[in-house]
Scaffold this motif. Structure first.
Motif, PDB file in Angstrom:
ATOM      1  N   ILE A 182       0.823  -1.212   0.000  1.00 35.45           N
ATOM      2  CA  ILE A 182       0.000   0.000   0.000  1.00 35.45           C
ATOM      3  C   ILE A 182       0.855   1.259   0.000  1.00 35.45           C
ATOM      4  O   ILE A 182       0.569   2.232  -0.714  1.00 35.45           O
ATOM      5  CB  ILE A 182      -0.938   0.012   1.220  1.00 35.45           C
ATOM      6  N   HIS A 183       1.921   1.260   0.800  1.00 36.99           N
ATOM      7  CA  HIS A 183       2.660   2.500   1.061  1.00 36.99           C
ATOM      8  C   HIS A 183       3.994   2.603   0.318  1.00 36.99           C
ATOM      9  O   HIS A 183       4.743   3.560   0.556  1.00 36.99           O
ATOM     10  CB  HIS A 183       2.920   2.634   2.571  1.00 36.99           C
ATOM     11  N   HIS A 184       4.310   1.668  -0.560  1.00 38.79           N
ATOM     12  CA  HIS A 184       5.586   1.735  -1.266  1.00 38.79           C
ATOM     13  C   HIS A 184       5.651   3.010  -2.111  1.00 38.79           C
ATOM     14  O   HIS A 184       4.669   3.393  -2.758  1.00 38.79           O
ATOM     15  CB  HIS A 184       5.753   0.502  -2.162  1.00 38.79           C
ATOM     16  N   PRO A 185       6.810   3.692  -2.099  1.00 41.89           N
ATOM     17  CA  PRO A 185       6.932   4.939  -2.883  1.00 41.89           C
ATOM     18  C   PRO A 185       6.622   4.763  -4.362  1.00 41.89           C
ATOM     19  O   PRO A 185       6.127   5.691  -5.005  1.00 41.89           O
ATOM     20  CB  PRO A 185       8.402   5.338  -2.664  1.00 41.89           C
ATOM     21  N   ASP A 186       6.893   3.585  -4.920  1.00 42.48           N
ATOM     22  CA  ASP A 186       6.590   3.349  -6.337  1.00 42.48           C
ATOM     23  C   ASP A 186       5.093   3.368  -6.611  1.00 42.48           C
ATOM     24  O   ASP A 186       4.670   3.482  -7.765  1.00 42.48           O
ATOM     25  CB  ASP A 186       7.170   2.005  -6.788  1.00 42.48           C
ATOM     26  N   GLY A 188       3.051   5.528  -4.924  1.00 43.65           N
ATOM     27  CA  GLY A 188       2.558   6.805  -4.429  1.00 43.65           C
ATOM     28  C   GLY A 188       2.698   7.007  -2.934  1.00 43.65           C
ATOM     29  O   GLY A 188       2.266   8.028  -2.395  1.00 43.65           O
ATOM     30  N   GLY A 189       3.292   6.028  -2.245  1.00 47.56           N
ATOM     31  CA  GLY A 189       3.510   6.159  -0.808  1.00 47.56           C
ATOM     32  C   GLY A 189       4.746   6.978  -0.506  1.00 47.56           C
ATOM     33  O   GLY A 189       5.359   7.564  -1.394  1.00 47.56           O
ATOM     34  N   SER A 190       5.125   7.003   0.777  1.00 46.59           N
ATOM     35  CA  SER A 190       6.260   7.827   1.180  1.00 46.59           C
ATOM     36  C   SER A 190       7.397   6.965   1.718  1.00 46.59           C
ATOM     37  O   SER A 190       7.172   5.903   2.307  1.00 46.59           O
ATOM     38  CB  SER A 190       5.851   8.835   2.254  1.00 46.59           C
ATOM     39  N   THR A 191       8.615   7.450   1.526  1.00 48.76           N
ATOM     40  CA  THR A 191       9.789   6.756   2.053  1.00 48.76           C
ATOM     41  C   THR A 191       9.750   6.713   3.572  1.00 48.76           C
ATOM     42  O   THR A 191      10.104   5.701   4.193  1.00 48.76           O
ATOM     43  CB  THR A 191      11.070   7.461   1.584  1.00 48.76           C
ATOM     44  N   THR A 192       9.287   7.798   4.198  1.00 49.56           N
ATOM     45  CA  THR A 192       9.226   7.845   5.654  1.00 49.56           C
ATOM     46  C   THR A 192       8.288   6.784   6.200  1.00 49.56           C
ATOM     47  O   THR A 192       8.600   6.099   7.180  1.00 49.56           O
ATOM     48  CB  THR A 192       8.756   9.235   6.127  1.00 49.56           C
ATOM     49  N   ARG A 193       7.127   6.610   5.563  1.00 47.28           N
ATOM     50  CA  ARG A 193       6.180   5.600   6.038  1.00 47.28           C
ATOM     51  C   ARG A 193       6.765   4.194   5.884  1.00 47.28           C
ATOM     52  O   ARG A 193       6.622   3.353   6.781  1.00 47.28           O
ATOM     53  CB  ARG A 193       4.861   5.729   5.284  1.00 47.28           C
ATOM     54  N   ILE A 194       7.450   3.931   4.781  1.00 41.47           N
ATOM     55  CA  ILE A 194       8.072   2.615   4.594  1.00 41.47           C
ATOM     56  C   ILE A 194       9.142   2.378   5.653  1.00 41.47           C
ATOM     57  O   ILE A 194       9.274   1.277   6.203  1.00 41.47           O
ATOM     58  CB  ILE A 194       8.666   2.500   3.173  1.00 41.47           C
ATOM     59  N   GLN A 195       9.922   3.407   5.968  1.00 41.73           N
ATOM     60  CA  GLN A 195      10.922   3.266   7.023  1.00 41.73           C
ATOM     61  C   GLN A 195      10.266   2.945   8.364  1.00 41.73           C
ATOM     62  O   GLN A 195      10.773   2.122   9.136  1.00 41.73           O
ATOM     63  CB  GLN A 195      11.758   4.541   7.127  1.00 41.73           C
ATOM     64  N   SER A 196       9.129   3.582   8.653  1.00 43.11           N
ATOM     65  CA  SER A 196       8.401   3.307   9.888  1.00 43.11           C
ATOM     66  C   SER A 196       7.885   1.871   9.907  1.00 43.11           C
ATOM     67  O   SER A 196       7.982   1.174  10.926  1.00 43.11           O
ATOM     68  CB  SER A 196       7.224   4.278  10.024  1.00 43.11           C
ATOM     69  N   ILE A 197       7.350   1.420   8.781  1.00 42.44           N
ATOM     70  CA  ILE A 197       6.840   0.051   8.684  1.00 42.44           C
ATOM     71  C   ILE A 197       7.978  -0.950   8.852  1.00 42.44           C
ATOM     72  O   ILE A 197       7.834  -1.968   9.551  1.00 42.44           O
ATOM     73  CB  ILE A 197       6.116  -0.140   7.333  1.00 42.44           C
ATOM     74  N   ASN A 198       9.113  -0.674   8.245  1.00 47.01           N
ATOM     75  CA  ASN A 198      10.254  -1.585   8.361  1.00 47.01           C
ATOM     76  C   ASN A 198      10.756  -1.665   9.800  1.00 47.01           C
ATOM     77  O   ASN A 198      11.098  -2.755  10.299  1.00 47.01           O
ATOM     78  CB  ASN A 198      11.388  -1.139   7.444  1.00 47.01           C
ATOM     79  N   LEU A 199      10.802  -0.514  10.495  1.00 45.29           N
ATOM     80  CA  LEU A 199      11.241  -0.532  11.883  1.00 45.29           C
ATOM     81  C   LEU A 199      10.241  -1.277  12.751  1.00 45.29           C
ATOM     82  O   LEU A 199      10.623  -2.063  13.629  1.00 45.29           O
ATOM     83  CB  LEU A 199      11.432   0.893  12.397  1.00 45.29           C
ATOM     84  N   ALA A 200       8.946  -1.044  12.520  1.00 48.30           N
ATOM     85  CA  ALA A 200       7.931  -1.769  13.284  1.00 48.30           C
ATOM     86  C   ALA A 200       8.064  -3.269  13.061  1.00 48.30           C
ATOM     87  O   ALA A 200       7.941  -4.067  13.997  1.00 48.30           O
ATOM     88  CB  ALA A 200       6.535  -1.293  12.879  1.00 48.30           C
TER      89      ALA A 200
END
Length: 209
Positions: A182-186, A188-200
């Motif tokens: 859903i949130h991948h930058p490719d 339309g999502g954001s890099t920051t949100r993906i980083q948050s998801i990866n850390l979680a």
């Protein structure tokens, strides 16, 4: 009591009541969850995974904390430790309590224009800062060094039930793949949100592997 808590106290007074019940203090995340549990009407009663909700909730809590700190100081009552990792009432000590230098954080959170005018890009930066604090000083450490607050915040970001009996690693990984999709930058999502998801995911994998 919950109705009185929600309707008859401003947010600073609600926080003061909670802190009096916890002499060892609590984290910002715990404080927010306790306010929600007591049906505070002064913060959004919505999940923190939405970045705008997260920012608004954080700002309102810190605004109330700085108002409370000023009030307690004027009353010669207590000092107030304000930190995302620990909010705690401390004994009033005049020699060390007085704020003699400008405090840019206090100025920021007491200016309500910062709540109204902060745009989405700035919220993304603050979201990254929130998850950096969730990481704390535990990067690379064994599982037992991750705090319960970090685990709860990760589960809330994933919108997963906090009930241990209903969770396992395959469920968490499936939800992780959904969120990345859903949130991948490719897409339309954001890099920051993906980083948050990866850390979680990193936090949850340590608990459930």
């Amino acid at each position: 009591m919950n109705n009185e808590f929600a309707l008859e106290m401003d947010l600073a007074e609600q926080i003061l009541l909670l802190l009096r019940e916890q002499p060892d203090g609590c984290s910002e995340y715990q404080l927010i969850q306790q306010l929600k549990a007591r049906h505070s009407t002064h913060i959004p009663n919505l999940p923190l995974h939405d970045k705008l909700v997260l920012f608004r909730t954080h700002f309102l809590v810190f605004n109330a904390l700085y108002h409370l700190r000023d009030r307690l100081w004027q009353q010669n009552s207590h000092c107030l430790q304000i930190s995302p990792l620990c909010v705690r009432l401390l004994p009033y000590v005049a020699a060390t309590s007085e704020v003699s230098e400008p405090d840019p954080l206090r100025a920021y959170y007491l200016d309500m224009d910062n709540l109204r005018d902060t745009d989405e890009q700035e919220v993304e930066r603050l979201l990254a800062s929130f998850w950096s604090r969730m990481r704390g000083d535990y990067q690379g450490e064994p599982q037992e060094f991750w705090s319960p607050d970090q685990k709860r915040a990760a589960l809330e970001l994933f919108e997963l039930d906090q009930d241990e009996s209903s969770l396992n690693l395959p469920i968490i990984k499936r939800r992780y793949r959904q969120l990345v999709s859903i949130h991948h930058p490719d897409r339309g999502g954001s890099t920051t949100r993906i980083q948050s998801i990866n850390l979680a995911m990193e936090i949850l994998q340590r608990y459930y592997q």
